[in-house]
Design an enzyme around this catalytic site. Structure first.
Site, PDB file in Angstrom:
ATOM      1  N   GLU A   1       0.795  -1.229   0.000  1.00 18.33           N
ATOM      2  CA  GLU A   1       0.000   0.000   0.000  1.00 18.33           C
ATOM      3  C   GLU A   1       0.826   1.277   0.000  1.00 18.33           C
ATOM      4  O   GLU A   1       0.701   2.116   0.885  1.00 18.33           O
ATOM      5  CB  GLU A   1      -0.954  -0.003   1.192  1.00 18.33           C
ATOM      6  CG  GLU A   1      -1.924  -1.141   1.141  1.00 18.33           C
ATOM      7  CD  GLU A   1      -2.816  -1.212   2.362  1.00 18.33           C
ATOM      8  OE1 GLU A   1      -2.658  -0.387   3.265  1.00 18.33           O
ATOM      9  OE2 GLU A   1      -3.666  -2.110   2.407  1.00 18.33           O
TER      10      GLU A   1
ATOM     11  N   ASN B   1       1.884  -5.295  -3.080  1.00 16.16           N
ATOM     12  CA  ASN B   1       0.491  -5.583  -2.732  1.00 16.16           C
ATOM     13  C   ASN B   1      -0.265  -4.281  -2.464  1.00 16.16           C
ATOM     14  O   ASN B   1       0.258  -3.381  -1.796  1.00 16.16           O
ATOM     15  CB  ASN B   1       0.461  -6.469  -1.473  1.00 16.16           C
ATOM     16  CG  ASN B   1      -0.909  -7.030  -1.178  1.00 16.16           C
ATOM     17  OD1 ASN B   1      -1.538  -7.653  -2.021  1.00 16.16           O
ATOM     18  ND2 ASN B   1      -1.375  -6.824   0.059  1.00 16.16           N
TER      19      ASN B   1
ATOM     20  N   HIS C   1     -11.002  -6.457  -1.877  1.00  9.76           N
ATOM     21  CA  HIS C   1     -12.060  -6.222  -0.886  1.00  9.76           C
ATOM     22  C   HIS C   1     -13.224  -5.528  -1.607  1.00  9.76           C
ATOM     23  O   HIS C   1     -13.090  -4.389  -2.045  1.00  9.76           O
ATOM     24  CB  HIS C   1     -11.554  -5.336   0.248  1.00  9.76           C
ATOM     25  CG  HIS C   1     -10.433  -5.943   1.030  1.00  9.76           C
ATOM     26  ND1 HIS C   1     -10.624  -6.954   1.947  1.00  9.76           N
ATOM     27  CD2 HIS C   1      -9.107  -5.686   1.037  1.00  9.76           C
ATOM     28  CE1 HIS C   1      -9.463  -7.299   2.479  1.00  9.76           C
ATOM     29  NE2 HIS C   1      -8.533  -6.545   1.934  1.00  9.76           N
TER      30      HIS C   1
ATOM     31  N   GLU D   1      -6.370 -10.880  -0.686  1.00  7.97           N
ATOM     32  CA  GLU D   1      -7.140 -10.636   0.544  1.00  7.97           C
ATOM     33  C   GLU D   1      -8.633 -10.610   0.271  1.00  7.97           C
ATOM     34  O   GLU D   1      -9.365  -9.798   0.824  1.00  7.97           O
ATOM     35  CB  GLU D   1      -6.710  -9.310   1.189  1.00  7.97           C
ATOM     36  CG  GLU D   1      -5.243  -9.224   1.520  1.00  7.97           C
ATOM     37  CD  GLU D   1      -4.848  -7.878   2.119  1.00  7.97           C
ATOM     38  OE1 GLU D   1      -5.735  -7.174   2.639  1.00  7.97           O
ATOM     39  OE2 GLU D   1      -3.659  -7.540   2.065  1.00  7.97           O
TER      40      GLU D   1
ATOM     41  N   ASP E   1     -12.473 -10.641  -0.008  1.00  6.80           N
ATOM     42  CA  ASP E   1     -13.736 -10.821   0.693  1.00  6.80           C
ATOM     43  C   ASP E   1     -14.777  -9.955  -0.008  1.00  6.80           C
ATOM     44  O   ASP E   1     -14.465  -8.928  -0.603  1.00  6.80           O
ATOM     45  CB  ASP E   1     -13.653 -10.535   2.198  1.00  6.80           C
ATOM     46  CG  ASP E   1     -13.019  -9.216   2.557  1.00  6.80           C
ATOM     47  OD1 ASP E   1     -12.914  -8.324   1.690  1.00  6.80           O
ATOM     48  OD2 ASP E   1     -12.624  -9.050   3.727  1.00  6.80           O
TER      49      ASP E   1
END
Length: 482
Positions: free
Chosen positions: A136, A179, A215, A244, A246
């Site tokens: 990030e 990432n 996400h 990651e 979801d």
């Protein structure tokens, strides 16, 4: 390196992905590995793991050049016993940094960064499939600019390249990844990352993969150009990974989103795997959004069926309990460092765009970086120690908090316990760097095995994420030694 799947029953997510030449993994917390249902579901379904918080800087090196590998070792031991791949997460990130890092001069910070990378990667050399080397580093929005951080502000633009070169020297065989979140489609942020990767490849800077966090929610759905975006990165000569994932929601809409993600990855030859950010909804950093494949009772959801079908696995199984024999339930040395969802790999993008990598990135409209004191701060003092509270991030339905424990006495202490009254209706979803408990109707956090000893004037931090029906609270805490 161990490969995914061979320890599991045919038809599980890990094996179905392995049949397609991919891995399918989950983020894992040491806080839950001792729960038999959690460990059994992990072992039965997944072929790879990512530690949620156990390999982040504030856990591994809370004091300079003093390394605590116990929590990470516990996850590694469990994964190796199950023949799972392991993704290392994360080496250089602007969040979950101990206070001493941001206080360093530019040259001292550069040395500390390189030492941290080298020490951590050397410890896990030969065990980690891929590392999120830098996490990030880019701002949200349309600027495509780098995010302000101690590394960016003091070392400058060259810190990412230096981190990757240091990482390659530390473990030449591990895949080295960048990432980030909100880069799943073609936009200014993902294009800035694309241009960095393109430049690195042209100049021979070692980078092997790019991680897309994934996400999603109704305000930030899977973008229509998701597959095309993965492909353009792959065309640069790097692997791409969903790191990651979801998806807020339920039923058919959630299942369709998961199917789109899996099919998009399978359509890109260099998409090597998918990780969902948790095993079960009840321990998700977005638990109220029910974003995962297994519900709070480890029942398989429609989204599970959709993933298995997209991977080419068996027929409908929803409603069944995911179980299995857990043979490697953690033999590590961690003594309850309670990790939690990723502290949100990135903090709050607007309009509810899920950010997050680790202990709960903020998904709401409240931005708040790790340096603020949003929602106010308050502290309490007990016998020889004090506890100062602040809200790090807040979003619709939840918040992330940090507590700084300081030895206020003139002699060293060997342990501490912080107590507070959690607001009615607020539920802690994950807590790290301390052991959660309760006493006399209050919530307590007792030091972990590695951060109880504090010299006079010294301090340490722990943190947690919580769900709420209201706003982030202002709390008064008490601290007791011993």
């Amino acid at each position: 390196m161990a490969t995914a799947g061979t320890a599991h029953a045919v038809g599980t997510l890990g094996n179905a992905a392995a049949a397609q030449g991919r891995y399918f993994g989950a983020a894992v917390s040491t806080a839950h590995l001792g729960e038999s249902a959690y460990a059994a579901a992990l072992d039965a379904e997944f072929g790879a793991v990512t530690p949620e918080n156990e390999m982040k800087w504030d856990t591994i090196e809370s004091s300079q050049n003093s390394f605590n590998f116990g929590p990470g070792d516990q996850i590694v031991a469990h994964a190796q016993a199950q023949n799972m791949k392991i993704r290392g997460h994360t080496l250089v990130w602007y969040q979950q940094l101990p206070g001493w890092v941001s206080g360093l001069s530019a040259s001292a910070l550069e040395s500390a960064m390189n030492n941290h990378i080298t020490q951590v990667m050397t410890h896990y050399k030969g065990k980690i499939y891929a590392w999120d080397v830098v996490n990030e580093a880019y701002q949200d929005g349309g600027s495509g600019a780098r995010r302000s951080s101690p590394f960016q502000d003091k070392i400058g633009n060259g810190y990412i390249e230096e981190a990757f070169r240091t990482a390659r020297a530390a473990d030449p065989n591990a895949k080295l990844c960048y990432n980030d979140y909100n880069t799943d489609g073609v936009n200014a942020k993902s294009t800035a990352v694309y241009n960095m990767v393109k430049d690195f490849k042209a100049r021979g800077v070692p980078i092997d993969c790019v991680g897309f966090q994934g996400h999603f929610n109704s305000q930030s759905p899977v973008p229509s150009d998701f597959q095309a975006n993965l492909q353009r990165f792959a065309d640069l000569g790097v692997d791409v990974q969903m790191t990651e994932v979801d998806v807020a929601g339920s039923g058919t809409a959630q299942a369709n989103s998961y199917s789109t993600i899996v099919k998009g990855c399978l359509a890109v030859t260099r998409c090597t795997g998918i990780t969902v950010w948790g095993v079960t909804d009840k321990y998700s950093w977005r638990s109220s959004d029910t974003p995962l494949l297994l519900d709070g009772n480890y029942q398989k959801k429609a989204s599970y069926d959709a993933v298995l079908a997209a991977l080419g696995g068996g027929g409908s199984t929803s409603g069944g309990t995911s179980s299995g024999t857990s043979t490697g339930t953690s033999t590590g040395t961690s003594t309850g460092t309670s990790t939690g969802t990723s502290t949100g790999t990135s903090t709050g993008t607007s309009t509810g765009t899920s950010t997050g990598t680790s202990t709960g990135t903020s998904t709401g409209t409240s931005t708040g970086t790790s340096t603020g004191t949003s929602a106010g701060s308050s502290g309490g003092t007990g016998a020889g120690c004090s506890a100062a509270y602040r809200t790090v991030n807040a979003w619709t339905g939840g918040y992330q908090s940090e507590v700084t424990v300081t030895n206020t006495g003139s002699a060293a202490i060997s342990g501490w316990t912080v107590s507070w009254t959690q607001p009615s209706g607020d539920t802690i979803t994950s807590l790290w760097n301390a052991v959660q408990g309760s006493a006399n109707g209050q919530t307590t956090a007792k030091n972990a095995a590695y951060n109880g000893q504090l010299g006079a004037g010294a301090s340490t931090t722990f943190g947690y994420t919580a769900s709420t029906g209201g706003s982030a609270p202002t709390l008064t805490l008490t601290c007791q030694t011993g």
